[in-house]
Design a protein around this motif. Sequence first.
Motif, PDB file in Angstrom:
ATOM      1  N   PHE A  66     -12.787-126.139  18.134  1.00 17.89           N
ATOM      2  CA  PHE A  66     -13.297-124.978  18.851  1.00 17.89           C
ATOM      3  C   PHE A  66     -12.472-124.752  20.111  1.00 17.89           C
ATOM      4  O   PHE A  66     -12.175-125.683  20.855  1.00 17.89           O
ATOM      5  CB  PHE A  66     -14.757-125.209  19.235  1.00 17.89           C
ATOM      6  CG  PHE A  66     -15.732-124.407  18.401  1.00 17.89           C
ATOM      7  CD1 PHE A  66     -15.452-124.068  17.092  1.00 17.89           C
ATOM      8  CD2 PHE A  66     -16.938-124.000  18.945  1.00 17.89           C
ATOM      9  CE1 PHE A  66     -16.353-123.337  16.330  1.00 17.89           C
ATOM     10  CE2 PHE A  66     -17.856-123.266  18.199  1.00 17.89           C
ATOM     11  CZ  PHE A  66     -17.556-122.931  16.890  1.00 17.89           C
ATOM     12  N   SER A  67     -12.119-123.505  20.345  1.00 24.49           N
ATOM     13  CA  SER A  67     -11.362-123.146  21.542  1.00 24.49           C
ATOM     14  C   SER A  67     -12.270-123.099  22.753  1.00 24.49           C
ATOM     15  O   SER A  67     -13.503-123.168  22.647  1.00 24.49           O
ATOM     16  CB  SER A  67     -10.715-121.773  21.342  1.00 24.49           C
ATOM     17  OG  SER A  67     -11.727-120.773  21.270  1.00 24.49           O
ATOM     18  N   VAL A  68     -11.656-122.955  23.929  1.00 24.91           N
ATOM     19  CA  VAL A  68     -12.427-122.804  25.168  1.00 24.91           C
ATOM     20  C   VAL A  68     -13.392-121.629  25.045  1.00 24.91           C
ATOM     21  O   VAL A  68     -14.580-121.730  25.375  1.00 24.91           O
ATOM     22  CB  VAL A  68     -11.488-122.619  26.371  1.00 24.91           C
ATOM     23  CG1 VAL A  68     -12.282-122.294  27.632  1.00 24.91           C
ATOM     24  CG2 VAL A  68     -10.616-123.849  26.584  1.00 24.91           C
ATOM     25  N   GLN A  69     -12.897-120.503  24.531  1.00 28.41           N
ATOM     26  CA  GLN A  69     -13.735-119.308  24.420  1.00 28.41           C
ATOM     27  C   GLN A  69     -14.870-119.502  23.422  1.00 28.41           C
ATOM     28  O   GLN A  69     -16.010-119.076  23.665  1.00 28.41           O
ATOM     29  CB  GLN A  69     -12.889-118.106  24.009  1.00 28.41           C
ATOM     30  CG  GLN A  69     -13.625-116.774  24.075  1.00 28.41           C
ATOM     31  CD  GLN A  69     -14.074-116.423  25.490  1.00 28.41           C
ATOM     32  OE1 GLN A  69     -13.289-116.503  26.424  1.00 28.41           O
ATOM     33  NE2 GLN A  69     -15.343-116.060  25.653  1.00 28.41           N
ATOM     34  N   GLN A  70     -14.597-120.156  22.300  1.00 27.08           N
ATOM     35  CA  GLN A  70     -15.651-120.384  21.308  1.00 27.08           C
ATOM     36  C   GLN A  70     -16.755-121.281  21.862  1.00 27.08           C
ATOM     37  O   GLN A  70     -17.936-121.043  21.620  1.00 27.08           O
ATOM     38  CB  GLN A  70     -15.045-121.006  20.042  1.00 27.08           C
ATOM     39  CG  GLN A  70     -14.258-120.030  19.189  1.00 27.08           C
ATOM     40  CD  GLN A  70     -13.565-120.725  18.036  1.00 27.08           C
ATOM     41  OE1 GLN A  70     -12.848-121.711  18.226  1.00 27.08           O
ATOM     42  NE2 GLN A  70     -13.775-120.221  16.832  1.00 27.08           N
ATOM     43  N   ILE A  71     -16.367-122.318  22.606  1.00 25.67           N
ATOM     44  CA  ILE A  71     -17.370-123.200  23.210  1.00 25.67           C
ATOM     45  C   ILE A  71     -18.179-122.432  24.247  1.00 25.67           C
ATOM     46  O   ILE A  71     -19.409-122.526  24.306  1.00 25.67           O
ATOM     47  CB  ILE A  71     -16.704-124.433  23.838  1.00 25.67           C
ATOM     48  CG1 ILE A  71     -16.027-125.283  22.751  1.00 25.67           C
ATOM     49  CG2 ILE A  71     -17.720-125.275  24.604  1.00 25.67           C
ATOM     50  CD1 ILE A  71     -15.175-126.411  23.295  1.00 25.67           C
ATOM     51  N   HIS A  72     -17.492-121.658  25.060  1.00 23.31           N
ATOM     52  CA  HIS A  72     -18.150-120.830  26.082  1.00 23.31           C
ATOM     53  C   HIS A  72     -19.173-119.900  25.439  1.00 23.31           C
ATOM     54  O   HIS A  72     -20.330-119.810  25.880  1.00 23.31           O
ATOM     55  CB  HIS A  72     -17.080-120.027  26.828  1.00 23.31           C
ATOM     56  CG  HIS A  72     -17.621-119.017  27.787  1.00 23.31           C
ATOM     57  ND1 HIS A  72     -17.924-117.723  27.404  1.00 23.31           N
ATOM     58  CD2 HIS A  72     -17.898-119.083  29.120  1.00 23.31           C
ATOM     59  CE1 HIS A  72     -18.366-117.055  28.450  1.00 23.31           C
ATOM     60  NE2 HIS A  72     -18.368-117.861  29.506  1.00 23.31           N
ATOM     61  N   ASP A  73     -18.772-119.229  24.361  1.00 20.30           N
ATOM     62  CA  ASP A  73     -19.662-118.261  23.716  1.00 20.30           C
ATOM     63  C   ASP A  73     -20.865-118.946  23.076  1.00 20.30           C
ATOM     64  O   ASP A  73     -21.994-118.428  23.137  1.00 20.30           O
ATOM     65  CB  ASP A  73     -18.895-117.461  22.662  1.00 20.30           C
ATOM     66  CG  ASP A  73     -17.840-116.559  23.278  1.00 20.30           C
ATOM     67  OD1 ASP A  73     -17.872-116.355  24.510  1.00 20.30           O
ATOM     68  OD2 ASP A  73     -16.967-116.065  22.533  1.00 20.30           O
ATOM     69  N   LEU A  74     -20.642-120.103  22.456  1.00 16.31           N
ATOM     70  CA  LEU A  74     -21.751-120.838  21.838  1.00 16.31           C
ATOM     71  C   LEU A  74     -22.803-121.192  22.880  1.00 16.31           C
ATOM     72  O   LEU A  74     -24.016-121.022  22.654  1.00 16.31           O
ATOM     73  CB  LEU A  74     -21.229-122.111  21.167  1.00 16.31           C
ATOM     74  CG  LEU A  74     -22.303-123.092  20.666  1.00 16.31           C
ATOM     75  CD1 LEU A  74     -23.101-122.475  19.520  1.00 16.31           C
ATOM     76  CD2 LEU A  74     -21.666-124.408  20.222  1.00 16.31           C
ATOM     77  N   PHE A  75     -22.365-121.669  24.026  1.00 14.05           N
ATOM     78  CA  PHE A  75     -23.318-122.047  25.069  1.00 14.05           C
ATOM     79  C   PHE A  75     -24.078-120.836  25.584  1.00 14.05           C
ATOM     80  O   PHE A  75     -25.304-120.888  25.737  1.00 14.05           O
ATOM     81  CB  PHE A  75     -22.586-122.754  26.210  1.00 14.05           C
ATOM     82  CG  PHE A  75     -22.494-124.241  26.028  1.00 14.05           C
ATOM     83  CD1 PHE A  75     -23.352-125.086  26.714  1.00 14.05           C
ATOM     84  CD2 PHE A  75     -21.568-124.802  25.174  1.00 14.05           C
ATOM     85  CE1 PHE A  75     -23.286-126.453  26.551  1.00 14.05           C
ATOM     86  CE2 PHE A  75     -21.483-126.172  24.996  1.00 14.05           C
ATOM     87  CZ  PHE A  75     -22.340-127.002  25.688  1.00 14.05           C
ATOM     88  N   LEU A  76     -23.374-119.757  25.874  1.00 12.80           N
ATOM     89  CA  LEU A  76     -24.049-118.599  26.461  1.00 12.80           C
ATOM     90  C   LEU A  76     -24.978-117.917  25.472  1.00 12.80           C
ATOM     91  O   LEU A  76     -26.009-117.352  25.858  1.00 12.80           O
ATOM     92  CB  LEU A  76     -23.020-117.603  26.981  1.00 12.80           C
ATOM     93  CG  LEU A  76     -22.296-117.998  28.274  1.00 12.80           C
ATOM     94  CD1 LEU A  76     -21.481-116.835  28.791  1.00 12.80           C
ATOM     95  CD2 LEU A  76     -23.262-118.469  29.345  1.00 12.80           C
ATOM     96  N   GLU A  77     -24.641-117.955  24.186  1.00 14.15           N
ATOM     97  CA  GLU A  77     -25.477-117.297  23.189  1.00 14.15           C
ATOM     98  C   GLU A  77     -26.765-118.070  22.911  1.00 14.15           C
ATOM     99  O   GLU A  77     -27.792-117.475  22.595  1.00 14.15           O
ATOM    100  CB  GLU A  77     -24.702-117.128  21.882  1.00 14.15           C
ATOM    101  CG  GLU A  77     -23.607-116.078  21.967  1.00 14.15           C
ATOM    102  CD  GLU A  77     -22.663-116.134  20.773  1.00 14.15           C
ATOM    103  OE1 GLU A  77     -22.952-116.891  19.810  1.00 14.15           O
ATOM    104  OE2 GLU A  77     -21.640-115.425  20.801  1.00 14.15           O
ATOM    105  N   ARG A  78     -26.724-119.390  23.035  1.00 16.08           N
ATOM    106  CA  ARG A  78     -27.893-120.169  22.612  1.00 16.08           C
ATOM    107  C   ARG A  78     -28.249-121.327  23.541  1.00 16.08           C
ATOM    108  O   ARG A  78     -29.393-121.457  23.972  1.00 16.08           O
ATOM    109  CB  ARG A  78     -27.653-120.699  21.193  1.00 16.08           C
ATOM    110  CG  ARG A  78     -28.828-121.480  20.640  1.00 16.08           C
ATOM    111  CD  ARG A  78     -28.741-121.578  19.130  1.00 16.08           C
ATOM    112  NE  ARG A  78     -27.570-122.289  18.671  1.00 16.08           N
ATOM    113  CZ  ARG A  78     -27.528-123.618  18.518  1.00 16.08           C
ATOM    114  NH1 ARG A  78     -28.574-124.349  18.833  1.00 16.08           N
ATOM    115  NH2 ARG A  78     -26.445-124.211  18.060  1.00 16.08           N
ATOM    116  N   LEU A  79     -27.277-122.174  23.863  1.00 15.01           N
ATOM    117  CA  LEU A  79     -27.612-123.444  24.502  1.00 15.01           C
ATOM    118  C   LEU A  79     -28.134-123.281  25.929  1.00 15.01           C
ATOM    119  O   LEU A  79     -29.030-124.022  26.355  1.00 15.01           O
ATOM    120  CB  LEU A  79     -26.408-124.377  24.472  1.00 15.01           C
ATOM    121  CG  LEU A  79     -25.970-124.792  23.052  1.00 15.01           C
ATOM    122  CD1 LEU A  79     -24.708-125.625  23.099  1.00 15.01           C
ATOM    123  CD2 LEU A  79     -27.075-125.548  22.341  1.00 15.01           C
ATOM    124  N   VAL A  80     -27.588-122.326  26.689  1.00 18.85           N
ATOM    125  CA  VAL A  80     -28.089-122.156  28.063  1.00 18.85           C
ATOM    126  C   VAL A  80     -29.493-121.568  28.072  1.00 18.85           C
ATOM    127  O   VAL A  80     -30.199-121.627  29.096  1.00 18.85           O
ATOM    128  CB  VAL A  80     -27.140-121.280  28.919  1.00 18.85           C
ATOM    129  CG1 VAL A  80     -25.755-121.882  28.987  1.00 18.85           C
ATOM    130  CG2 VAL A  80     -27.096-119.851  28.412  1.00 18.85           C
TER     131      VAL A  80
END
Length: 314
Positions: A66-80
Amino acid sequence: MRIGLVVDSACDLPLEYLQQHDVTILPITVRIGEAVLADHRNEQATLEFLHAHVAERGAEAETMPFSVQQIHDLFLERLVIDYDYVFCMTITKSRSPIFDNAQQAGFAILNDYKSARAAAGNTTPFALRVIDTQNLFAAQGITAVEAIRLREAGEGAPKIRTRLEHLALHTHGYMIPRDLYYLRARARKKNDRSVSLLSAALGSALDIKPVLHAYRGETGPAAKIKGFEPAVEKLLQVTIGQVQAGLMTPTVCLSYGGELEEMRMLPGYQDLKRACADNNIELFESVMSLTGMVNVGKGALVVGFAAERVPSFD
């Protein structure tokens, strides 16, 4: 506090166990020619890909974490939204960019999370910690299992963080490859000079198998033993000795580059299973991740546990 746990797909634990405990997986995508598979730790899909592609052309594979952007998006969409504090546990940073990618993503996430949480009706702070497990494959599972245990025991984030970072310093991963030529070809593909042509040729000609030790981000030979099965038996005997002496966590993880029934027929396996049961140690078994198999070859065995001292093979 709602605590979330994240691992990358190189972490060798059974998918059912990860799903049961709500552990999020950062998939690593593998490409061999035109064949592409995102590794979500689906053992059947991994074995099908192994039989179709890895055995013949795995050394040519490209792995794409996973790229920096993919990890960022995963967190903002669900984990946060779902959690207040997340531990992201990665494969050793000396062998993969996943840790660095997660670290970079983390900085941006901590700047961007407030609007996402506010939209979900949550205005409390969010925190993220990326943990370098300093190990690979089955040995990554040791840290993840301990994180699950601590969370279920109701421990707070500071205690979990301290424990996981300490545990990473004392986790031992051992691997026995079947095919040194494959291992060398894969190492050359990645510009890794840890397996020379001479050692691969001599090892294959004499059927000498190295027992490779991953510890604190470094990998090197712990022993060299004639024959794959005798090497496995010796490694499992050493593991039994550690189980009987006392481990830092009640966990041993095994992973195998193929069908688990093959692994269970290896010499020493039943002895290890009994020793774990006798000493209240939980034994986890999983098919090696696709990432692991393309990097070390079909039929490799990995053992992971945590111990204060480095075991001896003498």
